[in-house]
Write a protein that holds these residues in place. Structure first.
Motif, PDB file in Angstrom:
ATOM      1  N   VAL A 159       0.903  -1.438  -0.172  1.00 20.13           N
ATOM      2  CA  VAL A 159      -0.100  -0.104   0.516  1.00 20.13           C
ATOM      3  C   VAL A 159       0.614   1.776   0.294  1.00 20.13           C
ATOM      4  N   ASN A 160       0.628   2.151  -0.715  1.00 17.12           N
ATOM      5  CA  ASN A 160       1.716   3.167  -1.140  1.00 17.12           C
ATOM      6  C   ASN A 160       0.715   4.234   0.223  1.00 17.12           C
ATOM      7  N   VAL A 161       1.997   5.082   1.117  1.00 17.85           N
ATOM      8  CA  VAL A 161       1.367   5.780   1.892  1.00 17.85           C
ATOM      9  C   VAL A 161       1.252   7.341   1.138  1.00 17.85           C
ATOM     10  N   PRO A 162       0.874   8.103   1.148  1.00 16.30           N
ATOM     11  CA  PRO A 162       1.151   9.483   0.949  1.00 16.30           C
ATOM     12  C   PRO A 162       2.109  10.510   1.732  1.00 16.30           C
ATOM     13  N   GLU A 163       2.462  11.308   0.661  1.00 22.11           N
ATOM     14  CA  GLU A 163       3.356  12.298   1.497  1.00 22.11           C
ATOM     15  C   GLU A 163       2.481  12.774   2.596  1.00 22.11           C
ATOM     16  N   LYS A 164       2.524  13.493   4.055  1.00 18.93           N
ATOM     17  CA  LYS A 164       2.069  14.480   4.743  1.00 18.93           C
ATOM     18  C   LYS A 164       2.780  16.025   5.138  1.00 18.93           C
ATOM     19  N   GLY A 165       1.771  17.056   5.252  1.00 23.41           N
ATOM     20  CA  GLY A 165       2.669  18.045   5.552  1.00 23.41           C
ATOM     21  C   GLY A 165       1.939  18.987   5.652  1.00 23.41           C
ATOM     22  N   HIS A 166       2.265  20.195   5.995  1.00 25.68           N
ATOM     23  CA  HIS A 166       0.663  21.403   5.845  1.00 25.68           C
ATOM     24  C   HIS A 166       2.034  22.457   5.791  1.00 25.68           C
ATOM     25  N   ASN A 167       0.840  23.857   5.524  1.00 28.16           N
ATOM     26  CA  ASN A 167       1.646  25.114   5.558  1.00 28.16           C
ATOM     27  C   ASN A 167       2.037  25.831   6.482  1.00 28.16           C
ATOM     28  N   GLU A 168       2.628  27.094   6.732  1.00 31.90           N
ATOM     29  CA  GLU A 168       2.965  27.471   7.772  1.00 31.90           C
ATOM     30  C   GLU A 168       3.985  28.926   7.327  1.00 31.90           C
ATOM     31  N   GLN A 169       3.663  30.096   8.033  1.00 33.63           N
ATOM     32  CA  GLN A 169       4.164  31.097   8.064  1.00 33.63           C
ATOM     33  C   GLN A 169       5.708  31.137   7.935  1.00 33.63           C
ATOM     34  N   VAL A 170       6.742  31.317   7.587  1.00 32.83           N
ATOM     35  CA  VAL A 170       8.187  31.400   7.956  1.00 32.83           C
ATOM     36  C   VAL A 170       9.245  32.677   7.070  1.00 32.83           C
ATOM     37  N   LEU A 171       9.369  32.973   8.501  1.00 29.57           N
ATOM     38  CA  LEU A 171      10.226  34.914   8.743  1.00 29.57           C
ATOM     39  C   LEU A 171      10.792  34.363   8.028  1.00 29.57           C
ATOM     40  N   VAL A 172      11.159  36.031   7.005  1.00 31.58           N
ATOM     41  CA  VAL A 172      11.728  35.649   5.605  1.00 31.58           C
ATOM     42  C   VAL A 172      13.170  36.791   6.432  1.00 31.58           C
ATOM     43  N   GLN A 173      12.687  38.310   7.242  1.00 30.20           N
ATOM     44  CA  GLN A 173      13.271  39.317   7.496  1.00 30.20           C
ATOM     45  C   GLN A 173      12.449  39.536   8.784  1.00 30.20           C
ATOM     46  N   ALA A 174      13.420  39.722  10.255  1.00 29.58           N
ATOM     47  CA  ALA A 174      12.904  40.187  11.788  1.00 29.58           C
ATOM     48  C   ALA A 174      12.241  42.178  11.236  1.00 29.58           C
ATOM     49  N   ALA A 175      12.092  42.372  11.793  1.00 31.88           N
ATOM     50  CA  ALA A 175      11.298  43.695  12.495  1.00 31.88           C
ATOM     51  C   ALA A 175      12.688  44.646  12.024  1.00 31.88           C
ATOM     52  N   TYR A 176      12.033  45.394  11.991  1.00 31.50           N
ATOM     53  CA  TYR A 176      14.316  46.654  12.293  1.00 31.50           C
ATOM     54  C   TYR A 176      13.085  47.871  11.996  1.00 31.50           C
ATOM     55  N   ASP A 177      14.452  48.891  13.142  1.00 32.36           N
ATOM     56  CA  ASP A 177      14.198  50.487  12.343  1.00 32.36           C
ATOM     57  C   ASP A 177      14.888  50.912  11.666  1.00 32.36           C
ATOM     58  N   GLU A 178      15.514  51.877  10.783  1.00 30.13           N
ATOM     59  CA  GLU A 178      16.022  52.188  10.231  1.00 30.13           C
ATOM     60  C   GLU A 178      16.218  53.451  10.363  1.00 30.13           C
ATOM     61  N   GLN A 179      17.886  54.470   9.986  1.00 26.96           N
ATOM     62  CA  GLN A 179      17.798  55.502  10.308  1.00 26.96           C
ATOM     63  C   GLN A 179      18.485  56.042   9.080  1.00 26.96           C
ATOM     64  N   VAL A 180      17.010  56.718   8.457  1.00 30.11           N
ATOM     65  CA  VAL A 180      17.395  57.496   7.103  1.00 30.11           C
ATOM     66  C   VAL A 180      17.084  58.851   7.118  1.00 30.11           C
ATOM     67  N   PRO A 181      19.076  58.902   6.602  1.00 25.93           N
ATOM     68  CA  PRO A 181      19.129  60.586   6.742  1.00 25.93           C
ATOM     69  C   PRO A 181      17.996  61.668   5.912  1.00 25.93           C
TER      70      PRO A 181
END
Length: 263
Positions: A153-175
């Motif tokens: 019997v073939n057992v299919p793959e199991k998984g889920h969707n989730e939100q992955v952090l790409v860039q953390a929040a930060y403060d920028e000093q703009v001249p």
């Protein structure tokens, strides 16, 4: 007229001759038939007399007839014994009934065999098949050897969707910039904003060759401001368990007879 009368007379004579010939032929045929019948009767009488004079041959035919009757009796006795043996085999499950049947067969067969021996000087023999069949052992019962049966019997793959952090929040000093006008010396390229003529006079005193200037607009940072950047996420599919195969039990099968059964 005379010629016609003559012709009629000739025809009448011919007819009479034909009739006479027919009567003669029929009489001859009847006489031959009677003679042949008499000869057949005489032949039969002679045969009967010849048979009556030979008594030895008649006795031989009587013996042959007696032997034929005895052979018929033997065949009937054999068929009766075979039928009884078949009935004993069909009643193996009931030992009481088989014992009574075997006793009946043992008591019945010798009388028939004695009669046959008296008629045919011991030529026939009683059959003992019923005893051998009744004593035969029962066939061994088949025991199943159950072997487990599986399917892939073939057992299919199991998984889920989730939100992955790409860039953390930060403060920028703009001249903070603005455009300002600057005075630049034409010879040495110095910034002489605010006192361009003093630079030229000082150059003349020192033996320099600065004799002029020009204006340039340049972007100048006047300050900084804080810009907040939120965290960046993206949706990714995460595998919980990879695809695989497994063996699932479907039932059992006998290795001997091939019979199957469920779980």
């Amino acid at each position: 007229m005379n010629s016609r009368v003559k012709q009629i007379i000739k025809v009448g004579i011919i007819v009479l001759i034909i009739v006479l010939l027919g009567m003669i032929l029929t009489h001859c045929a009847n006489t031959t038939d009677t003679k042949s019948a008499k000869s057949d009767k005489t032949v039969e009488k002679s045969k009967k007399k010849a048979n009556a004079k030979k008594p030895g041959k008649n006795k031989a035919t009587d013996v042959d007839k007696a032997s034929d009757q005895e052979e018929k009796k033997e065949e009937t006795s054999k068929t009766d014994s075979s039928n009884k043996s078949n009935s004993s085999e069909s009643k193996k499950d009931n030992p009481g009934s088989t014992a009574t049947n075997s006793n009946k067969e043992n008591t019945g067969t010798p009388s028939k065999s004695s009669n046959n021996s008296s008629n045919n000087s011991g030529s026939s023999k009683p059959s003992n098949n019923s005893g051998s069949n009744s004593n035969s052992s029962k066939p061994a019962e088949h025991t199943h050897n159950w072997v487990a049966q599986y399917k892939t019997v073939n057992v299919p793959e199991k998984g889920h969707n989730e939100q992955v952090l790409v860039q953390a929040a930060y403060d920028e000093q703009v001249p903070i910039t603005e455009m300002k006008e600057f005075s630049i010396c034409n010879q040495c390229g110095a910034d002489i904003t605010g006192d361009p003529w003093g630079h030229l006079e000082q150059s003349a005193v020192n033996g320099g060759n600065c004799g002029g200037y020009h204006s340039e607009w340049r972007e100048v940072v006047t300050g900084y401001k804080t810009v907040h950047h939120e965290a960046v996420y993206e949706t990714r599919y995460v595998v919980d368990s990879a695809a695989t195969t497994k063996q699932e039990l479907t039932g059992y099968k006998c290795s001997g007879c091939g019979k199957t059964r469920s779980n």
